[in-house]
Design an enzyme around this catalytic site. Structure first.
Site, PDB file in Angstrom:
ATOM      1  CG  HIS A 306      23.390  72.604 -30.228  1.00  0.00           C
ATOM      2  ND1 HIS A 306      24.068  72.718 -31.415  1.00  0.00           N
ATOM      3  CD2 HIS A 306      22.107  72.935 -30.486  1.00  0.00           C
ATOM      4  CE1 HIS A 306      23.225  73.126 -32.349  1.00  0.00           C
ATOM      5  NE2 HIS A 306      22.032  73.255 -31.813  1.00  0.00           N
ATOM      6  CG  ASP A 363      14.412  72.924 -28.037  1.00  0.00           C
ATOM      7  OD1 ASP A 363      13.547  73.662 -28.515  1.00  0.00           O
ATOM      8  OD2 ASP A 363      15.130  72.178 -28.719  1.00  0.00           O
TER       9      ASP A 363
HETATM   10  N1  ACO Z   1      22.087  64.992 -21.062  1.00  0.00           N
HETATM   11  C1  ACO Z   1      23.027  64.133 -20.615  1.00  0.00           C
HETATM   12  N2  ACO Z   1      24.097  63.747 -21.333  1.00  0.00           N
HETATM   13  C2  ACO Z   1      24.218  64.254 -22.575  1.00  0.00           C
HETATM   14  C3  ACO Z   1      23.301  65.151 -23.100  1.00  0.00           C
HETATM   15  C4  ACO Z   1      22.193  65.528 -22.308  1.00  0.00           C
HETATM   16  N3  ACO Z   1      21.264  66.378 -22.754  1.00  0.00           N
HETATM   17  N4  ACO Z   1      23.674  65.488 -24.354  1.00  0.00           N
HETATM   18  C5  ACO Z   1      24.801  64.831 -24.593  1.00  0.00           C
HETATM   19  N5  ACO Z   1      25.146  64.076 -23.515  1.00  0.00           N
HETATM   20  C6  ACO Z   1      26.326  63.238 -23.363  1.00  0.00           C
HETATM   21  C7  ACO Z   1      26.233  61.975 -24.205  1.00  0.00           C
HETATM   22  O1  ACO Z   1      25.590  60.939 -23.492  1.00  0.00           O
HETATM   23  C8  ACO Z   1      27.686  61.707 -24.475  1.00  0.00           C
HETATM   24  O2  ACO Z   1      28.257  61.188 -23.283  1.00  0.00           O
HETATM   25  P1  ACO Z   1      29.444  60.079 -23.349  1.00  0.00           P
HETATM   26  O3  ACO Z   1      30.629  60.830 -23.864  1.00  0.00           O
HETATM   27  O4  ACO Z   1      29.569  59.613 -21.931  1.00  0.00           O
HETATM   28  O5  ACO Z   1      28.956  59.010 -24.270  1.00  0.00           O
HETATM   29  C9  ACO Z   1      28.285  63.104 -24.644  1.00  0.00           C
HETATM   30  O6  ACO Z   1      27.438  63.970 -23.885  1.00  0.00           O
HETATM   31  C10 ACO Z   1      28.316  63.575 -26.102  1.00  0.00           C
HETATM   32  O7  ACO Z   1      27.002  63.570 -26.605  1.00  0.00           O
HETATM   33  P2  ACO Z   1      26.593  63.145 -28.058  1.00  0.00           P
HETATM   34  O8  ACO Z   1      25.401  62.235 -27.973  1.00  0.00           O
HETATM   35  O9  ACO Z   1      27.759  62.674 -28.842  1.00  0.00           O
HETATM   36  O10 ACO Z   1      26.129  64.533 -28.650  1.00  0.00           O
HETATM   37  P3  ACO Z   1      25.428  64.737 -30.050  1.00  0.00           P
HETATM   38  O11 ACO Z   1      26.104  65.896 -30.666  1.00  0.00           O
HETATM   39  O12 ACO Z   1      25.348  63.496 -30.847  1.00  0.00           O
HETATM   40  O13 ACO Z   1      23.921  65.099 -29.653  1.00  0.00           O
HETATM   41  C11 ACO Z   1      22.085  66.330 -28.890  1.00  0.00           C
HETATM   42  C12 ACO Z   1      23.467  66.402 -29.532  1.00  0.00           C
HETATM   43  C13 ACO Z   1      21.165  65.374 -29.700  1.00  0.00           C
HETATM   44  C14 ACO Z   1      21.448  67.713 -28.943  1.00  0.00           C
HETATM   45  C15 ACO Z   1      22.239  65.828 -27.435  1.00  0.00           C
HETATM   46  O14 ACO Z   1      23.022  66.754 -26.700  1.00  0.00           O
HETATM   47  C16 ACO Z   1      20.899  65.613 -26.755  1.00  0.00           C
HETATM   48  O15 ACO Z   1      20.307  64.542 -26.915  1.00  0.00           O
HETATM   49  N6  ACO Z   1      20.392  66.649 -26.001  1.00  0.00           N
HETATM   50  C17 ACO Z   1      19.094  66.520 -25.378  1.00  0.00           C
HETATM   51  C18 ACO Z   1      17.995  66.728 -26.419  1.00  0.00           C
HETATM   52  C19 ACO Z   1      17.897  68.184 -26.829  1.00  0.00           C
HETATM   53  O16 ACO Z   1      17.893  69.086 -26.004  1.00  0.00           O
HETATM   54  N7  ACO Z   1      17.778  68.392 -28.162  1.00  0.00           N
HETATM   55  C20 ACO Z   1      17.612  69.738 -28.729  1.00  0.00           C
HETATM   56  C21 ACO Z   1      18.853  70.158 -29.470  1.00  0.00           C
HETATM   57  S1  ACO Z   1      18.686  71.776 -30.113  1.00  0.00           S
HETATM   58  C22 ACO Z   1      17.674  71.573 -31.420  1.00  0.00           C
HETATM   59  O17 ACO Z   1      17.663  70.599 -32.109  1.00  0.00           O
HETATM   60  C23 ACO Z   1      16.706  72.623 -31.699  1.00  0.00           C
END
Ligand code: ACO
Length: 428
Positions: A306, A363
């Site tokens: 998140h 979620d």
């Molecule tokens: N699975 C694996 N790796 C992840 C995940 C995940 N779900 N989420 C983040 N990471 C990793 C990224 O790849 C990144 O790794 P790195 O440092 O090696 O590059 C690191 O964690 C930081 O992640 P960011 O992409 O910078 O996080 P951001 O804040 O931009 O994205 C998000 C947040 C979109 C929610 C992301 O965690 C994600 O895509 N999660 C899966 C989708 C999801 O569950 N969305 C629902 C969110 S809640 C809502 O909107 C109601």
């Protein structure tokens, strides 16, 4: 004493005001920075940008705290209803009995949609995504009873809020009925919000659907937990559109579109698809986790991570317990829940997720709860939208009530070509 931050640019020190929120959050006000220095700030994805001051929802992502109008989500989850929570979120305080009854009446009275609007559903193919229908139909509402959407004072705001929350519920159920080729079920004044929705979703002309009290409670809980979540992608979209003085319906229809994506509200579908594919392929959970960590094919652990929470999302804990309760009451089990539990345990003990502070978000368990209520997969994100409506309305209201508000208009750092000129076609 007012605080300020010093910023040195090209040898000159500039004092920038510091703004403090009611929970002690500190922000540097850079709104005059470009005027005084020529610089803008750059923050891809708005990860560190406060876009507004808002009095609706407070999140402390490090501590895993979520409060609507100051009240902890855990407090509301155990004791409130979706309608009461919606009023709290939109109007800023818990309603009195009289206010609560008035709002419930408005919800009941506004549950019909114009009979002509029903014909629009026939124009969509049966395969139309319900999110496409929902956003289109919310905009279509403004063509019917336009006086209902003209917000001029508190009374008209309350009427418009109730009408939108109520008609969205009718539209969502009608979209579902269209998609399965069943007759649309008319609203019934005597039913409360959650039961009313379930009636329009699952009743058929020859048999009324009767939810158990546990099913009603679980749906209420689901909607309540989704009621608002400060400046997420869809709510920021609603505010952005509202800032141009667009009406409530146009702004909330845009919110539906923003919610649709799998990185936002669409994640509740993506989680179930992920769990289902793990089950179908009989893939060991450890293998899936390995693929996520290796970023193979760009896959992620959906329902994890998140932008704001760097700790458990408090909603995921509440939902996990609700799933347990509903399944126990139904004497049922869900193999996808077993996979989810295994995935959660694997991730929470793995350094990849721990070091990145990736925890289950709302979620991760919400889809399993919706499945247990009989809600089909293609309606999951619509359910999120119904739940989020109070938050969007409250944020629209905040913009609408702010007489000094300016249109939202971010700047950019241009990185495209420079100094080009038009070439005659024969010379390209
Ligand atoms: N699975 C694996 N790796 C992840 C995940 C995940 N779900 N989420 C983040 N990471 C990793 C990224 O790849 C990144 O790794 P790195 O440092 O090696 O590059 C690191 O964690 C930081 O992640 P960011 O992409 O910078 O996080 P951001 O804040 O931009 O994205 C998000 C947040 C979109 C929610 C992301 O965690 C994600 O895509 N999660 C899966 C989708 C999801 O569950 N969305 C629902 C969110 S809640 C809502 O909107 C109601």
């Amino acid at each position: 004493m007012s605080r300020s931050a010093a910023l040195e640019l090209d040898g000159v020190v500039h004092q920038l005001p510091v703004v403090e929120g009611s929970e002690g959050e500190l922000a540097i006000d850079i709104s005059k920075l470009r005027d005084t220095t020529g610089y803008i700030t750059l923050d891809d994805g708005y990860g560190n940008t406060g876009s507004c001051r808002s009095a609706i929802t407070y999140i402390d992502g490090d501590a895993g705290i979520l409060r609507y109008r100051g009240i902890p989500i855990e407090d509301l989850a155990g004791r409130s209803s979706f309608v009461e929570t919606a009023w709290l979120v939109i109007f800023g305080k818990l309603p009195t009995v009289e206010e609560r009854n008035r709002f419930a009446d408005l919800l009941g009275e506004n549950s019909m949609i114009d009979e002509n609007m029903r014909k629009h559903f026939d124009g969509f193919p049966a395969s139309a995504p319900p999110m496409a229908i929902l956003s289109a139909m919310i905009n279509t509402l403004s063509a019917h009873n336009p006086e209902l959407w003209n917000v001029t004072d508190d009374d008209s705001m309350e009427r418009a809020a109730a009408a939108l929350m109520s008609k969205v519920r009718t539209i969502a159920a009608a979209a579902y009925k269209s998609s399965i080729g069943e007759p649309k079920v008319y609203p019934r004044y005597d039913l409360k919000y959650a039961d009313h929705f379930l009636h329009m979703m699952f009743s058929v002309p020859y048999r009324d659907y009767q939810p158990t009290k546990e099913v009603t409670a679980a749906l209420n809980l689901f909607l309540m937990l989704h009621a608002d979540h400060e400046q997420n992608c869809s709510t920021s979209t609603v505010r952005m559109v509202a800032s141009s003085k667009a009406n409530l319906l146009a702004s909330c229809a845009a919110g539906v579109c923003a919610l649709w994506g799998p990185l936002h509200g669409g994640a509740n579908v993506a989680v179930i698809e992920m769990l289902q594919s793990i089950q179908d392929m009989k893939m060991p959970v450890a293998e899936y986790v390995r693929k996520v960590k290796a970023k193979e094919d760009g896959i992620k652990l959906m329902g994890f991570g998140h932008r704001v929470y760097k700790n458990f999302d408090p909603r995921s804990r509440i939902l996990k317990k609700a799933v347990d309760d509903v399944l126990a009451q139904q004497h049922a089990s869900d193999p996808l829940l077993d996979i989810a539990l295994e995935l959660e345990a694997a991730a929470l003990s793995d350094d990849y997720f721990v070091s990145r502070k990736l925890y289950p978000n709302v979620d991760f368990y919400s889809g399993i709860l919706l499945r247990s209520l009989g809600i089909p997969l293609n309606m999951f994100t619509v359910m999120f939208a119904i739940g989020r409506m109070p938050g969007w309305i409250a944020n629209w209201k905040e913009i609408h009530d702010d007489s000094k508000g300016r249109i939202y208009r971010p700047r950019q750092v241009y990185v495209g070509p420079t100094g080009q000129s038009w070439e005659p076609r024969s010379e390209r």
